[in-house]
Design a protein around this motif. Structure first.
Motif, PDB file in Angstrom:
ATOM      1  N   PRO A  59       0.821  -1.226   0.000  1.00 35.84           N
ATOM      2  CA  PRO A  59       0.000   0.000   0.000  1.00 35.84           C
ATOM      3  C   PRO A  59       0.848   1.266   0.000  1.00 35.84           C
ATOM      4  N   ALA A 108      -6.961  -6.968   5.135  1.00 35.20           N
ATOM      5  CA  ALA A 108      -6.820  -5.552   5.482  1.00 35.20           C
ATOM      6  C   ALA A 108      -5.887  -4.839   4.498  1.00 35.20           C
ATOM      7  N   LYS A 109      -4.855  -5.542   4.070  1.00 36.38           N
ATOM      8  CA  LYS A 109      -3.924  -4.971   3.089  1.00 36.38           C
ATOM      9  C   LYS A 109      -4.636  -4.688   1.774  1.00 36.38           C
ATOM     10  N   GLU A 111      -7.740  -4.031   1.408  1.00 38.96           N
ATOM     11  CA  GLU A 111      -8.627  -2.883   1.606  1.00 38.96           C
ATOM     12  C   GLU A 111      -7.844  -1.579   1.614  1.00 38.96           C
ATOM     13  N   ARG A 112      -6.605  -1.597   2.130  1.00 42.47           N
ATOM     14  CA  ARG A 112      -5.764  -0.389   2.065  1.00 42.47           C
ATOM     15  C   ARG A 112      -5.396  -0.067   0.622  1.00 42.47           C
ATOM     16  N   ASN A 113      -5.392  -1.084  -0.224  1.00 41.76           N
ATOM     17  CA  ASN A 113      -5.136  -0.876  -1.652  1.00 41.76           C
ATOM     18  C   ASN A 113      -6.416  -0.528  -2.419  1.00 41.76           C
ATOM     19  N   HIS A 116     -11.993  -4.158  -1.893  1.00 37.09           N
ATOM     20  CA  HIS A 116     -12.817  -4.519  -0.744  1.00 37.09           C
ATOM     21  C   HIS A 116     -13.645  -5.791  -0.963  1.00 37.09           C
TER      22      HIS A 116
END
Length: 459
Positions: A59, A108-109, A111-113, A116
């Protein structure tokens, strides 16, 4: 005298071809220089051929941004041009407690990118999706957007589009040096000198050597060999989607994936070398992939491996892309793109155009752009020419099969030679049609295909 181009793009792989296409869509004159006999004959031709969502990128990096943007751009472009894409989705499989515990962090990674759609699933769901997996899977992470794509057609479409927009493609033009002048740079090649106002270095495995010609010593390319095994098309029902390993400090691990041509592949290895031409496979690589692959999917290895191949990735000592503009020398470096360049190539081109605009170059798109080329379909997820009764009735050459393993017709081979960028050798013809790409590896059709090549290149 040869003309002075506004832009010389060095390297006609996916990234270089995408940049040439982007800039040829402006009022700039563009030369696309390729050292080899054909476009896409280097790193771009031999990879895992996946259209990535970018869910697992680091990210905040330039790579993560451009992969996500490229996924969107190339997805649309594939629909316009007929580049084969099959949206199978992917599943990361956790085989140990450590890997299972890593899944929430990977979600979670993603989603940071900005991705989703991932979901963590239990072992029962893993085996429901891929029943042929070996015993011991504990959990999984779904990535529904991961897709198969034809890397050969992608490269050829981008290069063809560049040529139709006005770019001058020069093959067999290996760069031997550059002379930077006050207003222009002369690129010395094995096909003569090329003069341009700006030079863009998209030379892949040779990018550091070319960078040194402009006085830089900021990175070194390490050729990273990735070997893969290819299984017969009869195995395809065993692998309905892309099966990925949970990444570790040692890399992304071995995947089992269908291909756009109906096969199944296992790989790749990851081996740093010194020889930038070492695309041969190895006994150690074969044994490693058989051992790893058999643990992932034992049933698959009861069937036949029909081919092996290897590609070299242009790894550098950085965890991110290295894209930089030198306004004084009118030079742009596009380095360290690695295997994600298949997905990000069009976004890299867009980014480079933005850098040039910031440097005062007019990159306004022309109003008279030709329509994108419509590429021949060599994927199994759409109708092939021999299956199209109306097409065969109108032109029987599409019903005359030359390569029975891959169902390649004489009409397709004829069309390849009549295209904007015709093949120069058997490998180039194979990348355009799949001829000699089947389980017999040309044993049956090789002599006839070579005769057709000699006839086609003699025109």
């Amino acid at each position: 005298m040869s003309p002075t181009y506004d832009i010389a793009v060095i390297g006609a792989g996916i990234v270089g071809s995408a940049i040439a296409r982007e800039l040829a869509g402006t009022h700039l004159s563009v030369a696309l220089l390729e050292a080899r006999d054909d476009v896409g004959d280097g790193t771009s031709k031999a990879n895992t051929a996946l259209l990535h969502t970018g869910f697992d990128a680091s990210p905040g990096t330039l790579e993560s941004r451009l992969v996500a943007r490229g996924y969107e751009l190339l997805g649309r472009y594939a629909e316009q041009t007929g580049i084969p894409v099959e949206r199978t989705g992917a599943l990361l499989v956790a085989w140990t407690d450590e890997e299972r515990d890593a899944l929430p962090g990977l979600k979670a990674k993603a989603e940071r990118n900005g991705y989703h759609a991932c979901e963590i699933v239990d072992a029962d769901e893993v085996y429901r999706r891929v029943p042929a997996l070996g015993p011991g899977a504990l959990a999984g992470l779904t990535v529904p957007g991961e897709s198969l794509i034809c890397t050969w057609t992608t490269n050829l479409a981008l290069a063809t589009d560049a040529v139709r927009r006005g770019a001058q493609l020069r093959r067999r033009a290996r760069v031997t040096g550059v002379s930077v002048g006050e207003d222009t740079t002369t690129v010395h090649t094995t096909d003569g000198d090329v003069t341009a106002r700006w030079v863009i270095n998209a030379a892949g495995l040779g990018a550091d050597h070319l960078d040194a010609e402009f006085g830089y010593h900021r990175f070194t390319v390490t050729p990273r060999r990735g070997e893969l095994l290819v299984f017969d098309k009869l195995t395809r029902p065993l692998v309905p989607l892309i099966v990925l390993a949970v990444p570790s400090s040692r890399g992304k691990g071995v995947l089992v994936s269908p291909t756009i041509y109906g096969n199944v592949m296992v790989g790749p290895t990851s081996e740093n070398l010194e020889d930038r031409t070492a695309t041969c496979t190895s006994e150690d690589g074969f044994e490693f992939l058989v051992r790893k692959g058999r643990a992932l999917m034992p049933q698959l290895f009861e069937d036949e491996i029909t081919a092996t191949y290897a590609g070299l990735r242009a790894a550098i000592d950085s965890d991110d892309y290295l894209i930089d503009l030198d306004a004084q020398q009118r030079y742009v470096l596009v380095g360290g793109i690695r295997s994600t360049g298949l997905t990000s190539g069009m976004a890299v081109a867009e980014y480079v155009a933005g850098l040039l605009a910031d440097a005062g170059v007019d990159v306004t798109e022309r109003a008279d752009l030709p329509a994108p080329p419509r590429m021949p379909n060599i994927g199994e997820n759409a109708v092939r020419p021999y299956q199209d009764a109306e097409r065969v009735a109108a032109d029987p050459e599409y019903g005359r099969i030359v390569c029975f393993c891959e169902r390649v017709s004489a009409g397709e081979i004829r069309d390849a030679f009549a295209s904007d960028i015709p093949p120069a050798d058997l490998d180039g013809l194979r990348r355009r049609t799949r001829v000699m790409n089947g389980r017999c590896q040309g044993f049956y059709c090789g002599a006839n295909t070579r005769a057709l090549l000699e006839k086609g290149t003699a025109r």
